[in-house]
Design a protein around this motif. Structure first.
Motif, PDB file in Angstrom:
ATOM      1  N   ARG A   1       0.870  -1.188   0.000  1.00  0.00           N
ATOM      2  CA  ARG A   1       0.000   0.000   0.000  1.00  0.00           C
ATOM      3  C   ARG A   1       0.902   1.231   0.000  1.00  0.00           C
ATOM      4  O   ARG A   1       1.797   1.345   0.835  1.00  0.00           O
ATOM      5  CB  ARG A   1      -0.895   0.013   1.231  1.00  0.00           C
ATOM      6  CG  ARG A   1      -1.806  -1.221   1.384  1.00  0.00           C
ATOM      7  CD  ARG A   1      -2.961  -1.108   0.447  1.00  0.00           C
ATOM      8  NE  ARG A   1      -4.068  -2.028   0.551  1.00  0.00           N
ATOM      9  CZ  ARG A   1      -4.082  -3.330   0.330  1.00  0.00           C
ATOM     10  NH1 ARG A   1      -2.976  -3.981   0.085  1.00  0.00           N
ATOM     11  NH2 ARG A   1      -5.194  -3.989   0.352  1.00  0.00           N
TER      12      ARG A   1
ATOM     13  N   GLN B   1      -2.706   0.722  -7.039  1.00  0.00           N
ATOM     14  CA  GLN B   1      -1.990   1.303  -5.898  1.00  0.00           C
ATOM     15  C   GLN B   1      -2.179   2.817  -5.787  1.00  0.00           C
ATOM     16  O   GLN B   1      -1.989   3.390  -4.734  1.00  0.00           O
ATOM     17  CB  GLN B   1      -0.489   0.984  -6.007  1.00  0.00           C
ATOM     18  CG  GLN B   1      -0.167  -0.452  -5.622  1.00  0.00           C
ATOM     19  CD  GLN B   1       1.296  -0.774  -5.881  1.00  0.00           C
ATOM     20  OE1 GLN B   1       1.831  -0.427  -6.950  1.00  0.00           O
ATOM     21  NE2 GLN B   1       1.949  -1.433  -4.937  1.00  0.00           N
TER      22      GLN B   1
ATOM     23  N   CYS C   1      -4.961   4.421  -6.059  1.00  0.00           N
ATOM     24  CA  CYS C   1      -6.301   4.785  -5.560  1.00  0.00           C
ATOM     25  C   CYS C   1      -6.222   5.297  -4.127  1.00  0.00           C
ATOM     26  O   CYS C   1      -5.589   4.677  -3.272  1.00  0.00           O
ATOM     27  CB  CYS C   1      -7.231   3.575  -5.654  1.00  0.00           C
ATOM     28  SG  CYS C   1      -8.858   3.880  -4.942  1.00  0.00           S
TER      29      CYS C   1
ATOM     30  N   GLN D   1      -8.645   5.493  -2.020  1.00  0.00           N
ATOM     31  CA  GLN D   1      -9.615   4.828  -1.141  1.00  0.00           C
ATOM     32  C   GLN D   1     -10.444   5.864  -0.367  1.00  0.00           C
ATOM     33  O   GLN D   1     -10.586   5.780   0.860  1.00  0.00           O
ATOM     34  CB  GLN D   1      -8.903   3.852  -0.189  1.00  0.00           C
ATOM     35  CG  GLN D   1      -8.230   2.682  -0.892  1.00  0.00           C
ATOM     36  CD  GLN D   1      -9.256   1.660  -1.421  1.00  0.00           C
ATOM     37  OE1 GLN D   1     -10.258   1.370  -0.785  1.00  0.00           O
ATOM     38  NE2 GLN D   1      -9.003   1.144  -2.621  1.00  0.00           N
TER      39      GLN D   1
ATOM     40  N   PRO E   1     -13.836   1.392  -4.784  1.00  0.00           N
ATOM     41  CA  PRO E   1     -12.628   1.299  -3.926  1.00  0.00           C
ATOM     42  C   PRO E   1     -12.382  -0.127  -3.436  1.00  0.00           C
ATOM     43  O   PRO E   1     -11.238  -0.578  -3.355  1.00  0.00           O
ATOM     44  CB  PRO E   1     -12.963   2.225  -2.750  1.00  0.00           C
ATOM     45  CG  PRO E   1     -14.061   3.105  -3.233  1.00  0.00           C
ATOM     46  CD  PRO E   1     -14.833   2.315  -4.238  1.00  0.00           C
ATOM     47  N   GLU E   2     -13.471  -0.842  -3.138  1.00  0.00           N
ATOM     48  CA  GLU E   2     -13.331  -2.205  -2.622  1.00  0.00           C
ATOM     49  C   GLU E   2     -12.680  -3.121  -3.656  1.00  0.00           C
ATOM     50  O   GLU E   2     -11.754  -3.873  -3.329  1.00  0.00           O
ATOM     51  CB  GLU E   2     -14.703  -2.772  -2.227  1.00  0.00           C
ATOM     52  CG  GLU E   2     -15.322  -2.134  -0.990  1.00  0.00           C
ATOM     53  CD  GLU E   2     -16.125  -0.868  -1.301  1.00  0.00           C
ATOM     54  OE1 GLU E   2     -16.023  -0.334  -2.438  1.00  0.00           O
ATOM     55  OE2 GLU E   2     -16.845  -0.385  -0.404  1.00  0.00           O
TER      56      GLU E   2
ATOM     57  N   ASP F   1      -9.036  -2.258  -4.134  1.00  0.00           N
ATOM     58  CA  ASP F   1      -8.211  -2.689  -3.003  1.00  0.00           C
ATOM     59  C   ASP F   1      -7.872  -4.179  -3.112  1.00  0.00           C
ATOM     60  O   ASP F   1      -6.761  -4.605  -2.779  1.00  0.00           O
ATOM     61  CB  ASP F   1      -8.974  -2.413  -1.694  1.00  0.00           C
ATOM     62  CG  ASP F   1      -8.026  -2.409  -0.508  1.00  0.00           C
ATOM     63  OD1 ASP F   1      -6.981  -1.718  -0.586  1.00  0.00           O
ATOM     64  OD2 ASP F   1      -8.311  -3.110   0.483  1.00  0.00           O
ATOM     65  N   LYS F   2      -8.806  -4.950  -3.604  1.00  0.00           N
ATOM     66  CA  LYS F   2      -8.566  -6.396  -3.740  1.00  0.00           C
ATOM     67  C   LYS F   2      -7.571  -6.698  -4.858  1.00  0.00           C
ATOM     68  O   LYS F   2      -6.911  -7.738  -4.846  1.00  0.00           O
ATOM     69  CB  LYS F   2      -9.898  -7.122  -3.950  1.00  0.00           C
ATOM     70  CG  LYS F   2     -10.767  -7.014  -2.692  1.00  0.00           C
ATOM     71  CD  LYS F   2     -12.008  -7.854  -2.760  1.00  0.00           C
ATOM     72  CE  LYS F   2     -12.650  -7.993  -1.393  1.00  0.00           C
ATOM     73  NZ  LYS F   2     -13.368  -6.782  -0.928  1.00  0.00           N
TER      74      LYS F   2
ATOM     75  N   ASP G   1      -4.361  -6.556  -3.265  1.00  0.00           N
ATOM     76  CA  ASP G   1      -4.174  -7.830  -2.547  1.00  0.00           C
ATOM     77  C   ASP G   1      -3.825  -8.965  -3.507  1.00  0.00           C
ATOM     78  O   ASP G   1      -3.537 -10.070  -3.064  1.00  0.00           O
ATOM     79  CB  ASP G   1      -5.470  -8.233  -1.826  1.00  0.00           C
ATOM     80  CG  ASP G   1      -5.736  -7.391  -0.607  1.00  0.00           C
ATOM     81  OD1 ASP G   1      -4.786  -6.725  -0.136  1.00  0.00           O
ATOM     82  OD2 ASP G   1      -6.884  -7.381  -0.136  1.00  0.00           O
TER      83      ASP G   1
END
Lengths: 280, 469
Positions: free
Chosen positions: B4, B47, B49, B51, B68-69, B72-73, B76
């Protein structure tokens, strides 16, 4: 769905098929058409409905082999399924009990689409005079069905091998010369040149004439405008505004020019298909 | 799992560009122009974003994608989870990731836009959807089924989006499609090089896996009326699209070689005339092709003409470039492909030869006057500026009218004076209590994502209404 239930060859190039299409048969009205695609890579082919049976769930199509698609269709067998079959499309013929006689003219495979209209008109109590014509007696189709659907039938062939000798428009003119007073409505379906000639003949006696147009179509539901025709100086879409129009208002020369639009490409497709399939 | 970044680093980085086919190559094929992100590129873009809470991008998304969700994944490296997150609200991510005007939607609302480099949300959505397709992830039908039956007219973006949402809620959904393939405009309208048909097919198949039945070759209005559907089903959603091309009504418009953009694109896209004679439907493209119009459809048509072999493919548009309604990206792609632009130019008449074929187009130059009701400056002809272009084809891409087939079989569903269904913007409710409507047959020609949004709103409203019964 859209299985070929029955196939008949009526002459060297004319075929009839009964297509399984229960919902289409239920909804079909006189004067409407369908669009089919024989096999997956095929094009959309519009054909006017020749007959249908709600009880048996089929729609009859009659077609003449003119290019690759109709040749491919003619070589499909009973039991095979068409890739696509959609209908009914277009406006139904406007029928009613007319005063006096109604004259139905069918030229060549145009005899097939006049059949359901004639039958409906007769059912409604009209006196139906059918004039059906073809090049030769071998090419004359559906005579018995037309007899059933009509009060009176006049047969004509270009070579005189059956019935009167001559074109249907000439026969129409002869008929009108005697019977004009009793005729209130005329339908003519066939090649554009024949419909144009019939329109001129009807015009000489000031008789209204309905023609059913068969321009090139793609979707057949008013989405593309390929089938546009000039009627009374306005552009109409034959698929949704027609296929029937007042013959006196139709620009037949434009229609014929537009039908020739893809002639070279159609010829090429036919030659390639014949070569691939080993057809002489 | 990628790291992150701290906000300062996020600001420093630029948007990750998307690789695409070289213009000189792509004008010779119908393959998709952009290649899409690799996993590494997607992570690098994700990366950036911020959020945001609350996320303004989601406000800009008619499909309510959990942006955003899912991003984010991606960081991950759990792309499957990212896909599931998107699929919670959007049944057509591979389509939307490609054809949405993100600059007006999610990316137009992105905080990073202030720095001139909004997150490439569309490209990320596309990446996730493509990854899931390549992995063969499939949707599962809901466990609980409801007894209520819904009929949907049209399998374009509005109909598909509505069907997916209702099917996920357990409804028994049937779509009626007029053409022989489902997808509507996604199949007949948008070219292969912008939206490959295999991708549309895949997303349609996923919707079928939810239990949605699709009847093709079924023209509501002819084979069955809307009135009959109202009798047979608990609710009806009309999403049949605008569906009737506008013409210019200038002399010569019926000459051979003049196409509506709908016909031209339907031949090429749905009927695959670009692959003639492998496919049977012909298309005729000459040396010089003019496309009239300045919208996305005009860009699709002109770029298709170029690929079909036109030496010169030219846009004729009556206003200036600033007023062109097409997406900036489409105009840039067209320019890169050598499309010419005759701006501030309006056609006056099509000129034919003795066989009824197009040979020329007479145009007049225009200047911009005062703004009209649309807020754009009104184009005014410059007297005496007429000139003739030698052309072999004229393709008219000036918009759509309402196709009347469905409407005339729908008693009690009111239309406006142009023939579009009157429907509530928030719910899709029409003047008939059992009928909803959405997409282009309500708004007139708009975008895929607005149709998706309308389909979703109608699904929500249908569910609310049927739940109260």
């Amino acid at each position: 769905m859209a299985r070929i239930l029955k196939k008949e060859q009526w002459s060297e190039n004319i075929f009839s098929m009964l297509i399984e299409a229960r919902d289409v048969a239920k909804a079909a009205k006189q004067g409407q058409f369908i669009i089919l695609i024989p096999r997956e890579h095929g094009e959309r082919v519009p054909l006017t409905i020749a007959d249908s049976s709600v009880d048996e769930g089929w729609v009859q199509i009659v077609f003449q082999v003119v290019g690759k698609s109709t040749l491919e269709l003619s070589r499909m067998d009973e039991g095979e399924e068409l890739f696509s079959f959609v209908g009914p499309l277009g406006m139904a013929s406007e029928v009613e009990k007319f005063p006096g006689k109604v004259v139905m003219i069918g030229g060549g495979i145009g005899i097939a689409p006049i059949h359901p209209i004639a039958r409906k008109l007769k059912e409604m109590g009209n006196y139906v005079v059918s004039i059906i014509g073809a090049k030769t007696k071998e090419l004359l189709i559906m005579e018995d069905k037309i007899q059933e659907a009509s009060s009176e039938v006049i047969v004509a062939t270009d070579d005189g091998s059956k019935g009167k000798k001559g074109f249907v428009n000439v026969v129409l003119e002869e008929y009108l010369a005697k019977e004009a007073d009793s005729v209130s409505k005329i339908w003519a379906i066939g090649p554009p040149i024949m419909m144009k000639a019939c329109t001129i003949s009807a015009g000489k006696f000031n008789k209204p004439i309905i023609v059913s147009l068969n321009p090139i179509m793609v979707d057949g539901t008013g989405m593309c405008g390929a089938c546009r025709v000039t009627v009374g100086g306005e552009t109409k879409f034959a698929c949704v505004d027609g296929p029937e129009f007042d013959g006196a208002l139709v620009d037949f020369d434009e229609l014929m020019a537009r039908q020739r639009q893809y002639v070279e490409l159609e010829r090429k497709a036919l030659e390639l298909y014949k070569a691939k399939e080993g057809i002489a | 799992m990628a790291e992150r970044l701290r906000p300062a680093e996020k600001f420093k980085r630029d948007r990750v560009p998307m690789r695409e086919q070289d213009p000189n190559e792509r004008i010779k094929n119908f393959n998709e122009v952009p290649y899409g992100y690799s996993l590494e590129e997607a992570i690098a873009e994700a990366q950036r974003c911020l959020q945001c809470k609350p996320p303004s991008c989601v406000e800009g998304c008619p499909a309510d994608v959990h942006i955003p969700e899912f991003i984010d994944k991606i960081i991950d490296e759990d792309i499957e989870a990212a896909f599931k997150e998107i699929k919670l609200t959007n049944a057509l991510p591979a389509v939307c990731g490609r054809v949405c005007p993100q600059e007006e939607q999610c990316e137009g609302a992105c905080i990073m836009l202030k720095k001139g480099k909004p997150i490439a949300i569309g490209r990320l959505e596309r990446f996730v959807a493509d990854w899931a397709r390549e992995k063969g992830l499939t949707d599962e039908p809901p466990k609980e089924k409801k007894q209520k039956r819904i009929a949907i007219v049209g399998s374009g973006p509005a109909g598909l989006a509505c069907a997916a949402d209702l099917a996920n809620l357990g409804y028994d959904v049937t779509i009626f499609e007029a053409l022989h393939k489902p997808g509507g405009v996604l199949v007949y309208g948008i070219p292969e090089f912008r939206l490959p048909k295999a991708i549309v097919q895949y997303e349609v198949d996923q919707i079928k896996k939810l239990g949605v039945k699709i009847y093709t070759d079924y023209v509501i209005g002819y084979i069955k009326s809307v009135d009959e559907l109202v009798e047979e089903y608990d609710a009806v959603f009309l999403a049949n699209g605008a569906g009737a091309p506008s013409f210019l009504h200038i002399p010569g418009e019926n000459l051979n070689g003049v196409y509506s953009a709908s016909e031209f694109l339907t031949r090429s896209n749905l009927m695959r005339a670009f692959d003639f004679p492998e496919y049977d439907t012909p298309i005729k493209v000459g040396r010089r092709v003019v496309v009239i119009g300045g919208g996305n459809v005009a860009m699709d048509a002109v770029r298709t003409a170029k690929r079909l072999g036109a030496e010169e493919a030219i846009i004729v548009y009556r206003r200036s470039r600033a007023e062109m309604p097409a997406r900036a990206e489409e105009i840039e792609h067209a320019e890169a492909e050598g499309i010419q632009f005759e701006l501030l130019t309006n056609p006056v008449r099509v000129i034919g030869d003795e066989n009824g074929n197009v040979k020329g187009l007479e145009c007049v130059r225009m200047k911009l006057g005062e703004p009209d009701e649309s807020g754009r400056r009104r184009p005014i002809p410059i007297e005496g500026s007429n000139f003739v272009m030698d052309v072999d084809n004229v393709i008219i891409a000036i918009g759509q009218n309402a196709n009347p087939i469905v409407a005339r079989s729908a008693t009690g569903v009111k239309t406006n004076k142009w023939g579009y269904f009157i429907a509530d913007e928030e719910t899709g409710k029409t003047t008939h209590p059992k009928v909803w409507a959405g997409g282009d047959i309500v708004t007139g020609a708009a975008t895929v994502i607005l149709a998706v949004g309308a389909g979703k709103k109608a699904a929500k409203s249908i569910h609310e209404t049927l739940s109260q019964e």
